[in-house]
Design a protein around this motif. Structure first.
Motif, PDB file in Angstrom:
ATOM      1  N   GLY A  16       4.380  12.790   0.350  1.00 59.94           N
ATOM      2  CA  GLY A  16       3.349  11.986  -0.616  1.00 59.94           C
ATOM      3  C   GLY A  16       3.196  10.652  -0.023  1.00 59.94           C
ATOM      4  N   LEU A  17       2.512   9.704  -0.570  1.00 58.38           N
ATOM      5  CA  LEU A  17       2.134   8.367  -0.067  1.00 58.38           C
ATOM      6  C   LEU A  17       3.368   7.753   0.163  1.00 58.38           C
ATOM      7  CD1 LEU A  17      -1.308   8.120  -1.776  1.00 58.38           C
ATOM      8  CD2 LEU A  17      -0.671   8.335   0.695  1.00 58.38           C
ATOM      9  N   SER A  18       3.631   7.101   1.191  1.00 54.78           N
ATOM     10  CA  SER A  18       4.595   6.111   1.429  1.00 54.78           C
ATOM     11  C   SER A  18       4.128   5.456   2.829  1.00 54.78           C
ATOM     12  CB  SER A  18       5.993   6.830   1.821  1.00 54.78           C
ATOM     13  OG  SER A  18       6.193   7.648   2.706  1.00 54.78           O
ATOM     14  N   GLY A  19       5.324   4.554   3.130  1.00 53.58           N
ATOM     15  CA  GLY A  19       4.806   3.670   4.482  1.00 53.58           C
ATOM     16  C   GLY A  19       4.373   2.326   4.156  1.00 53.58           C
ATOM     17  N   THR A  20       3.766   1.626   5.321  1.00 53.21           N
ATOM     18  CA  THR A  20       3.270   0.279   5.239  1.00 53.21           C
ATOM     19  C   THR A  20       2.031   0.396   5.606  1.00 53.21           C
ATOM     20  OG1 THR A  20       5.657  -0.338   5.594  1.00 53.21           O
ATOM     21  CG2 THR A  20       3.973  -2.089   5.743  1.00 53.21           C
ATOM     22  N   VAL A  21       1.200  -0.496   4.790  1.00 56.13           N
ATOM     23  CA  VAL A  21      -0.269  -0.782   5.045  1.00 56.13           C
ATOM     24  C   VAL A  21      -0.099  -2.430   5.398  1.00 56.13           C
ATOM     25  CG1 VAL A  21      -2.542  -1.158   4.222  1.00 56.13           C
ATOM     26  CG2 VAL A  21      -1.154   0.757   3.353  1.00 56.13           C
ATOM     27  N   ARG A  22      -0.718  -2.503   6.829  1.00 54.21           N
ATOM     28  CA  ARG A  22      -0.564  -3.891   7.378  1.00 54.21           C
ATOM     29  C   ARG A  22      -2.113  -4.464   7.096  1.00 54.21           C
ATOM     30  NH1 ARG A  22       3.018  -0.539   9.902  1.00 54.21           N
ATOM     31  NH2 ARG A  22       5.039  -1.539  10.181  1.00 54.21           N
ATOM     32  N   LEU A  23      -2.200  -5.632   6.648  1.00 50.63           N
ATOM     33  CA  LEU A  23      -3.637  -6.117   6.360  1.00 50.63           C
ATOM     34  C   LEU A  23      -3.371  -7.710   6.987  1.00 50.63           C
ATOM     35  CD1 LEU A  23      -3.710  -5.219   2.785  1.00 50.63           C
ATOM     36  CD2 LEU A  23      -4.782  -3.831   4.567  1.00 50.63           C
ATOM     37  N   THR A  24      -4.777  -7.992   7.250  1.00 49.56           N
ATOM     38  CA  THR A  24      -4.839  -9.536   7.536  1.00 49.56           C
ATOM     39  C   THR A  24      -5.899 -10.142   6.832  1.00 49.56           C
ATOM     40  OG1 THR A  24      -5.264 -11.077   9.293  1.00 49.56           O
ATOM     41  CG2 THR A  24      -6.206  -9.168   9.636  1.00 49.56           C
ATOM     42  N   ALA A  25      -6.031 -11.508   6.467  1.00 49.37           N
ATOM     43  CA  ALA A  25      -7.211 -11.822   5.581  1.00 49.37           C
ATOM     44  C   ALA A  25      -7.053 -13.482   5.664  1.00 49.37           C
ATOM     45  CB  ALA A  25      -7.007 -11.624   4.276  1.00 49.37           C
ATOM     46  N   PRO A  26      -8.431 -14.066   5.608  1.00 46.56           N
ATOM     47  CA  PRO A  26      -8.407 -15.461   5.570  1.00 46.56           C
ATOM     48  C   PRO A  26      -7.628 -15.897   4.250  1.00 46.56           C
ATOM     49  CG  PRO A  26     -10.488 -14.619   4.853  1.00 46.56           C
ATOM     50  CD  PRO A  26      -9.737 -13.333   5.524  1.00 46.56           C
ATOM     51  N   THR A  27      -6.951 -17.201   4.315  1.00 49.27           N
ATOM     52  CA  THR A  27      -6.033 -17.794   3.154  1.00 49.27           C
ATOM     53  C   THR A  27      -6.967 -17.546   1.874  1.00 49.27           C
ATOM     54  OG1 THR A  27      -4.941 -19.057   4.844  1.00 49.27           O
ATOM     55  CG2 THR A  27      -4.745 -19.529   2.656  1.00 49.27           C
ATOM     56  N   VAL A  28      -8.231 -18.123   1.953  1.00 49.96           N
ATOM     57  CA  VAL A  28      -9.072 -18.174   0.512  1.00 49.96           C
ATOM     58  C   VAL A  28      -9.098 -16.923  -0.030  1.00 49.96           C
ATOM     59  CG1 VAL A  28     -11.184 -17.979   1.712  1.00 49.96           C
ATOM     60  CG2 VAL A  28     -10.671 -19.466  -0.236  1.00 49.96           C
ATOM     61  N   ALA A  29      -9.154 -15.994   0.546  1.00 53.44           N
ATOM     62  CA  ALA A  29      -9.408 -14.563   0.092  1.00 53.44           C
ATOM     63  C   ALA A  29      -8.120 -13.920  -1.027  1.00 53.44           C
ATOM     64  CB  ALA A  29      -9.550 -13.378   1.022  1.00 53.44           C
ATOM     65  N   GLY A  30      -7.093 -14.837  -0.897  1.00 56.08           N
ATOM     66  CA  GLY A  30      -6.020 -14.517  -1.563  1.00 56.08           C
ATOM     67  C   GLY A  30      -6.174 -15.108  -3.141  1.00 56.08           C
ATOM     68  N   ARG A  31      -6.461 -16.290  -3.194  1.00 50.90           N
ATOM     69  CA  ARG A  31      -6.786 -16.737  -4.471  1.00 50.90           C
ATOM     70  C   ARG A  31      -8.088 -16.398  -5.159  1.00 50.90           C
ATOM     71  NH1 ARG A  31      -9.821 -20.675  -5.098  1.00 50.90           N
ATOM     72  NH2 ARG A  31      -9.716 -21.352  -3.021  1.00 50.90           N
ATOM     73  N   LEU A  32      -8.947 -15.937  -4.352  1.00 49.47           N
ATOM     74  CA  LEU A  32     -10.187 -15.335  -4.904  1.00 49.47           C
ATOM     75  C   LEU A  32     -10.047 -14.181  -5.563  1.00 49.47           C
ATOM     76  CD1 LEU A  32     -12.660 -16.978  -2.351  1.00 49.47           C
ATOM     77  CD2 LEU A  32     -12.205 -17.822  -4.626  1.00 49.47           C
ATOM     78  N   PHE A  33      -9.374 -13.281  -4.762  1.00 50.85           N
ATOM     79  CA  PHE A  33      -9.613 -11.850  -5.478  1.00 50.85           C
ATOM     80  C   PHE A  33      -8.234 -11.030  -4.963  1.00 50.85           C
ATOM     81  CE2 PHE A  33     -11.955 -11.420  -1.522  1.00 50.85           C
ATOM     82  CZ  PHE A  33     -11.560 -10.109  -1.049  1.00 50.85           C
ATOM     83  N   LEU A  34      -7.878 -11.330  -3.429  1.00 47.46           N
ATOM     84  CA  LEU A  34      -7.016 -10.410  -2.773  1.00 47.46           C
ATOM     85  C   LEU A  34      -5.634 -10.319  -3.174  1.00 47.46           C
ATOM     86  CD1 LEU A  34      -7.146  -8.372  -0.538  1.00 47.46           C
ATOM     87  CD2 LEU A  34      -6.353  -9.987   1.185  1.00 47.46           C
ATOM     88  N   ASP A  35      -4.899 -11.359  -3.863  1.00 43.31           N
ATOM     89  CA  ASP A  35      -3.699 -11.305  -4.476  1.00 43.31           C
ATOM     90  C   ASP A  35      -3.676 -10.184  -5.526  1.00 43.31           C
ATOM     91  OD1 ASP A  35      -2.587 -12.903  -2.544  1.00 43.31           O
ATOM     92  OD2 ASP A  35      -2.590 -14.609  -3.839  1.00 43.31           O
ATOM     93  N   ASP A  36      -4.594 -10.407  -6.394  1.00 41.58           N
ATOM     94  CA  ASP A  36      -4.912  -9.446  -7.462  1.00 41.58           C
ATOM     95  C   ASP A  36      -4.951  -7.825  -7.210  1.00 41.58           C
ATOM     96  OD1 ASP A  36      -5.516  -8.978 -10.596  1.00 41.58           O
ATOM     97  OD2 ASP A  36      -7.487  -8.422  -9.730  1.00 41.58           O
TER      98      ASP A  36
END
Length: 223
Positions: A16-36
């Motif tokens: 089944g699904l497990s493991g770690t997804v590794r992502l990178t993003a510009p800081t502003v993306a977090g507050r705009l939508f990515l954290d959600d």
């Protein structure tokens, strides 16, 4: 490393699904939508872990071990896949009342060229994000004289409040500062909306299940 990754992917398929997804993003993306988005994905896949590193620098997807990158369209890697993610972002130009009181008037976008600006550095101080306006023949750019150059949206906001120049910034970032009068919006309605961010990843073939799960969730995400 490749062998270990392959064995882990086989384990994911069997267990089944497990493991770690590794992502990178510009800081502003977090507050705009990515954290959600990350919160929703983590709740839907409780056996999976997420490593999300906010970094303004462009990361090489081939050599970094990163599974996917959230980027502007202009920073996508060649020979990779991408699709739009997150909302369209409306931009605005703001300045402090003190700065505007001592500076030339702003009646049209061309007037920006004689002003000082707080500018966002895309990949170093030698490459600035353009200030884009909506014209009758399509979007076009007018740039101020860079007074402050930074790759941090919070610093842009604080520099504008301090009266150091005009700032070209996400409209959602300045709502409270406009409400309390520390910033004033100028050239209202004349800036163009920016394209959505993109989720950039290496390949549709042999995609690890953990990455496919994230890609599928991101395609369904609707902020």
């Amino acid at each position: 490393n490749d062998l270990e990754t392959a064995l882990k992917d086989v384990h994911d398929l069997n267990e089944g699904l497990s493991g770690t997804v590794r992502l990178t993003a510009p800081t502003v993306a977090g507050r705009l939508f990515l954290d959600d988005l990350i919160t929703g994905f983590a709740k839907e896949h409780p056996a999976m872990a997420i490593e999300l590193i906010y970094d303004e620098a462009k990361v090489d997807l081939v050599t970094s071990g990163i599974d996917a990158a959230i980027r502007a369209e202009t920073l996508l890697d060649p020979d990779t896949y991408a699709f739009p993610i997150g909302p369209t972002q409306q931009m605005t130009i703001v300045a402090s009342p003190d700065y505007l009181a001592e500076s030339p008037p702003l009646e049209e976008p061309a007037d920006v060229a004689v002003h000082s600006g707080v500018c966002f550095a895309i990949a170093g101080a030698d490459k600035l994000a353009p200030w884009v306006f909506a014209g009758t023949d399509g979007p076009y750019s007018v740039m101020p004289h860079p007074k402050i150059v930074t790759n941090n949206v919070t610093s842009i906001l604080e520099s504008a409040k301090a009266g150091l120049g005009l700032a070209y910034i996400f409209a959602s970032s300045v709502e409270s500062s406009l409400a309390d009068g520390r910033l004033v919006q100028v050239l209202e309605g004349q800036t163009a909306a920016l394209p959505r961010f993109s989720l950039n990843y290496l390949s549709k073939r042999n995609m690890p299940p953990r990455v496919k799960a994230f890609v599928d969730y991101a395609k369904r995400y609707n902020p």
